[in-house]
Design a protein around this motif. Structure first.
Motif, PDB file in Angstrom:
ATOM      1  N   GLN A   1       6.472 -12.923   1.417  1.00 25.72           N
ATOM      2  CA  GLN A   1       6.759 -13.823   2.539  1.00 25.72           C
ATOM      3  C   GLN A   1       6.371 -13.260   3.890  1.00 25.72           C
ATOM      4  O   GLN A   1       6.266 -14.001   4.862  1.00 25.72           O
ATOM      5  N   ALA A   2       6.168 -11.937   3.949  1.00 27.26           N
ATOM      6  CA  ALA A   2       5.769 -11.328   5.217  1.00 27.26           C
ATOM      7  C   ALA A   2       4.973 -10.068   4.937  1.00 27.26           C
ATOM      8  O   ALA A   2       5.329  -9.263   4.073  1.00 27.26           O
TER       9      ALA A   2
ATOM     10  N   GLU B   1      -0.819 -20.184   3.986  1.00 25.49           N
ATOM     11  CA  GLU B   1       0.347 -20.499   3.162  1.00 25.49           C
ATOM     12  C   GLU B   1       1.617 -20.656   3.989  1.00 25.49           C
ATOM     13  O   GLU B   1       2.706 -20.821   3.436  1.00 25.49           O
ATOM     14  N   GLY B   2       1.492 -20.590   5.323  1.00 24.04           N
ATOM     15  CA  GLY B   2       2.660 -20.738   6.178  1.00 24.04           C
ATOM     16  C   GLY B   2       3.586 -19.550   6.160  1.00 24.04           C
ATOM     17  O   GLY B   2       4.799 -19.697   6.368  1.00 24.04           O
ATOM     18  N   ARG B   3       3.039 -18.370   5.943  1.00 19.11           N
ATOM     19  CA  ARG B   3       3.854 -17.157   5.855  1.00 19.11           C
ATOM     20  C   ARG B   3       3.505 -16.207   6.996  1.00 19.11           C
ATOM     21  O   ARG B   3       2.513 -16.394   7.699  1.00 19.11           O
ATOM     22  N   ALA B   4       4.304 -15.163   7.147  1.00 18.22           N
ATOM     23  CA  ALA B   4       4.171 -14.273   8.304  1.00 18.22           C
ATOM     24  C   ALA B   4       3.138 -13.187   8.056  1.00 18.22           C
ATOM     25  O   ALA B   4       3.193 -12.474   7.043  1.00 18.22           O
TER      26      ALA B   4
ATOM     27  N   VAL C   1       8.576  -8.527   1.116  1.00 17.45           N
ATOM     28  CA  VAL C   1       7.751  -8.018   2.215  1.00 17.45           C
ATOM     29  C   VAL C   1       6.917  -6.841   1.726  1.00 17.45           C
ATOM     30  O   VAL C   1       7.266  -6.176   0.745  1.00 17.45           O
ATOM     31  N   MET C   2       5.811  -6.604   2.433  1.00 14.49           N
ATOM     32  CA  MET C   2       4.947  -5.495   2.028  1.00 14.49           C
ATOM     33  C   MET C   2       4.117  -4.998   3.201  1.00 14.49           C
ATOM     34  O   MET C   2       4.015  -5.654   4.240  1.00 14.49           O
ATOM     35  N   SER C   3       3.515  -3.825   2.982  1.00 15.78           N
ATOM     36  CA  SER C   3       2.515  -3.275   3.879  1.00 15.78           C
ATOM     37  C   SER C   3       1.491  -2.544   3.032  1.00 15.78           C
ATOM     38  O   SER C   3       1.695  -2.339   1.822  1.00 15.78           O
ATOM     39  N   SER C   4       0.400  -2.159   3.653  1.00 15.09           N
ATOM     40  CA  SER C   4      -0.606  -1.354   2.961  1.00 15.09           C
ATOM     41  C   SER C   4      -1.258  -0.426   3.967  1.00 15.09           C
ATOM     42  O   SER C   4      -1.291  -0.695   5.171  1.00 15.09           O
ATOM     43  N   SER C   5      -1.765   0.689   3.453  1.00 16.69           N
ATOM     44  CA  SER C   5      -2.433   1.658   4.319  1.00 16.69           C
ATOM     45  C   SER C   5      -3.221   2.616   3.437  1.00 16.69           C
ATOM     46  O   SER C   5      -3.374   2.395   2.231  1.00 16.69           O
ATOM     47  N   SER C   6      -3.731   3.672   4.050  1.00 19.74           N
ATOM     48  CA  SER C   6      -4.400   4.741   3.328  1.00 19.74           C
ATOM     49  C   SER C   6      -3.855   6.070   3.826  1.00 19.74           C
ATOM     50  O   SER C   6      -3.210   6.134   4.873  1.00 19.74           O
ATOM     51  N   SER C   7      -4.151   7.101   3.137  1.00 18.11           N
ATOM     52  CA  SER C   7      -3.482   8.402   3.192  1.00 18.11           C
ATOM     53  C   SER C   7      -2.895   8.832   4.534  1.00 18.11           C
ATOM     54  O   SER C   7      -1.670   8.989   4.658  1.00 18.11           O
ATOM     55  N   PRO C   8      -3.689   9.033   5.610  1.00 16.10           N
ATOM     56  CA  PRO C   8      -3.073   9.467   6.873  1.00 16.10           C
ATOM     57  C   PRO C   8      -2.187   8.393   7.486  1.00 16.10           C
ATOM     58  O   PRO C   8      -1.222   8.713   8.190  1.00 16.10           O
ATOM     59  N   GLY C   9      -2.501   7.117   7.216  1.00 17.15           N
ATOM     60  CA  GLY C   9      -1.643   6.045   7.705  1.00 17.15           C
ATOM     61  C   GLY C   9      -0.297   6.050   7.014  1.00 17.15           C
ATOM     62  O   GLY C   9       0.753   5.818   7.641  1.00 17.15           O
ATOM     63  N   VAL C  10      -0.301   6.325   5.696  1.00 14.78           N
ATOM     64  CA  VAL C  10       0.957   6.398   4.960  1.00 14.78           C
ATOM     65  C   VAL C  10       1.789   7.578   5.440  1.00 14.78           C
ATOM     66  O   VAL C  10       3.019   7.501   5.518  1.00 14.78           O
TER      67      VAL C  10
ATOM     68  N   MET D   1       0.496 -19.306  -8.876  1.00 15.53           N
ATOM     69  CA  MET D   1       1.275 -19.221  -7.640  1.00 15.53           C
ATOM     70  C   MET D   1       2.746 -19.434  -7.949  1.00 15.53           C
ATOM     71  O   MET D   1       3.135 -20.435  -8.550  1.00 15.53           O
ATOM     72  N   MET D   2       3.577 -18.462  -7.537  1.00 14.31           N
ATOM     73  CA  MET D   2       5.018 -18.570  -7.727  1.00 14.31           C
ATOM     74  C   MET D   2       5.655 -19.257  -6.524  1.00 14.31           C
ATOM     75  O   MET D   2       5.179 -19.097  -5.396  1.00 14.31           O
ATOM     76  N   PRO D   3       6.725 -20.013  -6.742  1.00 12.30           N
ATOM     77  CA  PRO D   3       7.424 -20.597  -5.590  1.00 12.30           C
ATOM     78  C   PRO D   3       8.096 -19.510  -4.761  1.00 12.30           C
ATOM     79  O   PRO D   3       8.523 -18.480  -5.284  1.00 12.30           O
ATOM     80  N   LEU D   4       8.171 -19.746  -3.462  1.00 12.50           N
ATOM     81  CA  LEU D   4       8.850 -18.788  -2.589  1.00 12.50           C
ATOM     82  C   LEU D   4      10.348 -18.799  -2.844  1.00 12.50           C
ATOM     83  O   LEU D   4      10.928 -19.823  -3.216  1.00 12.50           O
ATOM     84  N   LYS D   5      10.947 -17.652  -2.610  1.00 12.06           N
ATOM     85  CA  LYS D   5      12.404 -17.562  -2.742  1.00 12.06           C
ATOM     86  C   LYS D   5      13.090 -18.441  -1.703  1.00 12.06           C
ATOM     87  O   LYS D   5      12.678 -18.486  -0.540  1.00 12.06           O
TER      88      LYS D   5
END
Length: 370
Positions: free
Chosen positions: A22-23, A46-49, A73-82, A184-188
Motif C-alpha cells: 500500500q505504500a 493503483e491509487g497507492r502511495a 509497506v516496503m522499501s528497496s535499496s542497494s548495499s551502501p544505501g541499506v 492481483m490481491m485485494p488491498l487490506k
C-alpha cells in the motif's frame, strides 16, 4: 497465467503491487533503481502511495511510520544505501512492526561498484542494526523466485510482526527471464489491533522502541526471541539438487547457488558425484540440513560472491565433522561454472587439508590476483 519476459527488479516491484503493498518509500541507487522507477509509475496508477525520499535515511523512517499503521509497506535499496537504513530497521524491529525491504547487492566495501556481489551477507544476516533481533532473510536465485519470495515476504512480515529482507543482487535484479506473476490481491481493509490509525473513541494506542526500564526492555527482548524460535521452527527454506547419491556437496545461495548448479551438472558429466544445497532462507539458516549433509558426504565446498561470509555459518553447522573448502569471487566478479568445477575437482582429489581456515587456503589459491 502465461509467462512473460521480465527484468528482476521490475518483477519484484510488480509482485509487491500484486501482493497488496500500500505504500512504497525509496531512493534511487544502482543496481536497484528500476524497482523504484516501476513503483513510481504503477503505485499512482493503483491509487497507492509512492514517495521518492530525499535519502535512504528518510525513506526508511517513512517506512517505519507507515508500518505503524498496519499497512503493507516496503522499501528497496542497494548495499551502501541499506547501510544507511540500519538504524531505522532496528527501530522497526524494536517497535515490532512488519515491513519488507529489498536489498539488491553490489560490490563493496564503501561505495564499491555497481556490479553484482553478495557482500551484504554479514550486514543483513548477522547485522541489521543494533540490538537483539533477527530479520527474516530470503535469497532468490531467479526472476521467478524473486516474485514468489516477494509475495511470501509480506505474509511472513505480517504473521510474525517482523522485518523481512529479500537479499538479491545486481545479476538477479538486472537479468531478464520468463516468469509468471501472481494475480492481483485485494488491498487490506482491516488492520491489526495494535496498529496506530488515528481512530477516535477507543483506548489510546502507542508504539515505540523505547523501554526506559531495563527489566521491561528485557521482557521485550525475550518476546522477540520467543517469536524468533517459532520462525526457526517453521520458516527454514532450502532446495537440494543431486544429493541422493552425492559424495561431495556444494553450498551456495542466490546467484552463486545458480552458478554452482551449472557446475554440479558439468561435474556430474565428468563422473564426479556432487550435489548442491541452496539455502533460500539465510535467516533462519538451515543449520540442521547442513549438519545432516555433512554426515553424508566426504567434503563440502562453499561458493559465494564475497570473501566467505556464509562460510562461517556452514563451518558452525558442520561442527568440524566434514572437511569444508571455499571458493569465492569478490568485488562484483561473478564466478564461472568452470571455476567451480575446478574447485570441486580439487575437493574430490584429496587428501583434503583440514588444518587452518578454508578462507586462508582459498586466499593462497587466489594469490595470482595480488
Amino acid at each position: 497465467m502465461a509467462k512473460e519476459m521480465m527484468k528482476g527488479n521490475e518483477a519484484v516491484a510488480e509482485a509487491a503491487i500484486r501482493a497488496g503493498v500500500q505504500a512504497y518509500f525509496g531512493y534511487p541507487i544502482t543496481p536497484q533503481t528500476e524497482l523504484l522507477e516501476w513503483m513510481s509509475r504503477r503505485m499512482p496508477e493503483e491509487g497507492r502511495a509512492f514517495v521518492q525520499a530525499e535519502s535512504e535515511l528518510a525513506a526508511i523512517n517513512m517506512v517505519y511510520g507507515a508500518a505503524c499503521t498496519g499497512r503493507r509497506v516496503m522499501s528497496s535499496s542497494s548495499s551502501p544505501g541499506v547501510s544507511l537504513m540500519l538504524e531505522g530497521i532496528s527501530y522497526m524491529a524494536g517497535t515490532e512492526v512488519p515491513a519488507v525491504i529489498v536489498d539488491v547487492m553490489r560490490g563493496g566495501p564503501g561505495l564499491g561498484n555497481i556490479q553484482p556481489s553478495q557482500s551484504d551477507y554479514n550486514q543483513i544476516v548477522h547485522g541489521g542494526g543494533h540490538g537483539d533481533y533477527h530479520p527474516i532473510v530470503l535469497a532468490p536465485c531467479s526472476v521467478q523466485e524473486s516474485i514468489d519470495l516477494t509475495v511470501l515476504a509480506f505474509d511472513l512480515a505480517e504473521k510474525y510482526r517482523s522485518i523481512v529482507i529479500i537479499l538479491s543482487d545486481g545479476s538477479i535484479g538486472q537479468m531478464m527471464e520468463p516468469a509468471e506473476l501472481p494475480p492481483m490481491m485485494p488491498l487490506k481493509t482491516s488492520f491489526p489491533e495494535w496498529a496506530v490509525d488515528g481512530a477516535a473513541g477507543r483506548e489510546r494506542r502507542f508504539l515505540s522502541s523505547i523501554y526506559m526500564d531495563a527489566p521491561a526492555e528485557e521482557v521485550a527482548n525475550m518476546r522477540l526471541l520467543n517469536r524468533w524460535a517459532k520462525i526457526r521452527e517453521n520458516e527454514i527454506r532450502y532446495k537440494e539438487y543431486y544429493l541422493d547419491d552425492a559424495e561431495y556437496a556444494i553450498v551456495g545461495f542466490g546467484s552463486a547457488g545458480r552458478v554452482a548448479l551449472s557446475a554440479v551438472r558439468q561435474a556430474r558429466e565428468m563422473g564426479i558425484k556432487v550435489g548442491l544445497l541452496r539455502p533460500i532462507s539465510l535467516n533462519p539458516f538451515p543449520v540442521d540440513a547442513i549438519e545432516a549433509l555433512g554426515k553424508r558426504v566426504k567434503g563440502i565446498l562453499v561458493v559465494e560472491m564475497n570473501t566467505g561470509q556464509m562460510l562461517d555459518d556452514v563451518l558452525l553447522a558442520t561442527r568440524g565433522k566434514v572437511p569444508v573448502e571455499f571458493y569465492g569471487r569478490t568485488g562484483g566478479v561473478i564466478p564461472f561454472p568452470d571455476e567451480v568445477v575446478s574447485a570441486v575437482q580439487r575437493l574430490a582429489a584429496g587428501p583434503i587439508v583440514t588444518t587452518g581456515h578454508p578462507r586462508d587456503r582459498w586466499m593462497k589459491f587466489m594469490s595470482f590476483l595480488n
